[in-house]
Design an enzyme around this catalytic site. Structure first.
Site, PDB file in Angstrom:
ATOM      1  N   LYS A  18       0.920  -1.247   0.026  1.00  0.00           N
ATOM      2  CA  LYS A  18       0.035   0.079   0.019  1.00  0.00           C
ATOM      3  C   LYS A  18       0.808   1.250  -0.040  1.00  0.00           C
ATOM      4  CE  LYS A  18      -3.104  -2.470   3.321  1.00  0.00           C
ATOM      5  NZ  LYS A  18      -3.448  -2.558   4.502  1.00  0.00           N
ATOM      6  N   ASP A  71       7.663   2.884  -2.092  1.00  0.00           N
ATOM      7  CA  ASP A  71       7.603   3.949  -1.123  1.00  0.00           C
ATOM      8  C   ASP A  71       8.991   4.111  -0.535  1.00  0.00           C
ATOM      9  OD1 ASP A  71       7.725   1.382  -0.002  1.00  0.00           O
ATOM     10  OD2 ASP A  71       6.084   1.904   1.712  1.00  0.00           O
ATOM     11  N   ASP A 123      14.552  -0.738   1.525  1.00  0.00           N
ATOM     12  CA  ASP A 123      15.383  -0.819   2.635  1.00  0.00           C
ATOM     13  C   ASP A 123      16.432  -1.769   2.683  1.00  0.00           C
ATOM     14  OD1 ASP A 123      15.669  -0.596   5.649  1.00  0.00           O
ATOM     15  OD2 ASP A 123      14.344  -2.227   6.031  1.00  0.00           O
ATOM     16  N   PHE A 147      13.334   4.840  11.194  1.00  0.00           N
ATOM     17  CA  PHE A 147      12.037   4.332  10.928  1.00  0.00           C
ATOM     18  C   PHE A 147      11.039   5.657  10.508  1.00  0.00           C
ATOM     19  CE2 PHE A 147       8.070   2.531  11.024  1.00  0.00           C
ATOM     20  CZ  PHE A 147       8.346   1.217  10.393  1.00  0.00           C
ATOM     21  N   ASP A 165       3.820   3.320   6.671  1.00  0.00           N
ATOM     22  CA  ASP A 165       3.174   3.057   8.041  1.00  0.00           C
ATOM     23  C   ASP A 165       3.912   2.396   9.297  1.00  0.00           C
ATOM     24  OD1 ASP A 165       3.325   0.441   6.696  1.00  0.00           O
ATOM     25  OD2 ASP A 165       2.262  -0.193   8.421  1.00  0.00           O
TER      26      ASP A 165
HETATM   27  P1  IMP Z   1      13.131  -4.600   2.061  1.00  0.00           P
HETATM   28  O1  IMP Z   1      13.557  -3.456   1.100  1.00  0.00           O
HETATM   29  O2  IMP Z   1      12.678  -5.724   1.321  1.00  0.00           O
HETATM   30  O3  IMP Z   1      13.691  -4.580   3.303  1.00  0.00           O
HETATM   31  O4  IMP Z   1      11.485  -3.906   2.463  1.00  0.00           O
HETATM   32  C1  IMP Z   1      11.138  -2.642   2.136  1.00  0.00           C
HETATM   33  C2  IMP Z   1       9.568  -2.589   2.868  1.00  0.00           C
HETATM   34  O5  IMP Z   1       9.852  -2.405   3.968  1.00  0.00           O
HETATM   35  C3  IMP Z   1       9.056  -1.388   2.269  1.00  0.00           C
HETATM   36  O6  IMP Z   1       8.275  -1.473   1.145  1.00  0.00           O
HETATM   37  C4  IMP Z   1       8.332  -0.998   3.501  1.00  0.00           C
HETATM   38  O7  IMP Z   1       6.853  -1.387   3.672  1.00  0.00           O
HETATM   39  C5  IMP Z   1       8.897  -1.435   4.746  1.00  0.00           C
HETATM   40  N1  IMP Z   1       9.881  -0.539   5.426  1.00  0.00           N
HETATM   41  C6  IMP Z   1      11.164  -0.426   5.360  1.00  0.00           C
HETATM   42  N2  IMP Z   1      11.648   0.661   6.107  1.00  0.00           N
HETATM   43  C7  IMP Z   1      10.534   1.318   6.571  1.00  0.00           C
HETATM   44  C8  IMP Z   1      10.311   2.514   7.425  1.00  0.00           C
HETATM   45  O8  IMP Z   1      11.277   3.243   7.729  1.00  0.00           O
HETATM   46  N3  IMP Z   1       9.086   2.917   7.656  1.00  0.00           N
HETATM   47  C9  IMP Z   1       7.873   2.063   7.214  1.00  0.00           C
HETATM   48  N4  IMP Z   1       8.133   1.014   6.281  1.00  0.00           N
HETATM   49  C10 IMP Z   1       9.347   0.600   6.166  1.00  0.00           C
HETATM   50 MG    MG Z   2       6.099  -1.488   1.187  1.00  0.00          MG
END
Ligand code: IMP
Ligand code: MG
Length: 174
Positions: free
Chosen positions: A41, A98, A101, A151, A158
């Site tokens: 979302k 969005d 990470d 964060f 969210d």
């Molecule tokens: P990754 O890159 O697979 O670790 O995951 C990315 C997802 O983790 C994003 O699409 C977000 O949903 C969530 N996420 C990572 N960091 C944050 C943050 O600081 N705030 C809110 N959601 C986050």
């Molecule tokens: Mg996400």
């Protein structure tokens, strides 16, 4: 209980930067249609704001994914909750996220989507936390802001499903 939220990027700063990124995309694609894939979302606010500023022809599709794994750690295996409605064959695709990470979600998603034979596929993210990157192969073409390892919430992001609607990006203070 209400959390204290410190503003990291104001609505004006975010919108000004989205203007710049949209101009870049308009230049790079120069009249060629782009197919935006919004990752639900979190990507929804950014996708709308970006799409409004594009002058190249735009089509939109949506995908919802969740990563398998316990707690806050994503495993890198992505479960598709809602798949795309349209095929990608021959399209110039931009995935709109969005935040990136660890990069695990997008590394996996890119592999799946490349197999659907788009003409091209690029990544566009509102936020990037490069310090947290595990999947170094994830190449992001368009990044609005690089942020430190904190964060963040707002503009689609969210904390426990809250704060997605904040018009700015903030840090939840403990
Ligand atoms: P990754 O890159 O697979 O670790 O995951 C990315 C997802 O983790 C994003 O699409 C977000 O949903 C969530 N996420 C990572 N960091 C944050 C943050 O600081 N705030 C809110 N959601 C986050
Ligand atoms: Mg996400």
């Amino acid at each position: 209980m209400t959390d204290k939220i410190r503003v990291l990027l104001t609505e004006e700063e975010v919108n000004a930067r989205i203007n710049e990124i949209a101009s870049k995309i308009n230049e790079d694609y120069a009249g060629r249609p782009v197919h935006l894939i919004c990752i639900l979302k979190g990507g929804v606010f950014f996708t709308c704001e970006l799409a409004k500023r594009l002058t190249v022809p735009v089509s939109l599709d949506f995908m919802s994914v969740s990563s398998y794994g316990s707690g806050t750690k994503s495993s890198g295996v992505v479960k598709i909750i809602k798949d795309l409605d349209e095929p990608l064959e021959g399209k110039e695709v931009i995935i709109v996220e969005d935040i990136i990470d660890s990069g695990r979600t997008l590394a996996y998603l890119m592999e799946i989507l490349k197999q659907r034979n788009p003409r091209s596929i690029e990544l566009c993210t509102l936020l990037d936390k490069p310090e947290r990157r595990v999947k170094k192969q994830v190449q992001v073409k368009y990044t609005c802001f690089t942020i430190p390892d904190e964060f963040v919430v707002g503009y689609g992001l969210d904390y426990d499903q809250k704060y997605r609607n904040l018009p700015y990006i903030g840090v939840v203070e403990q």
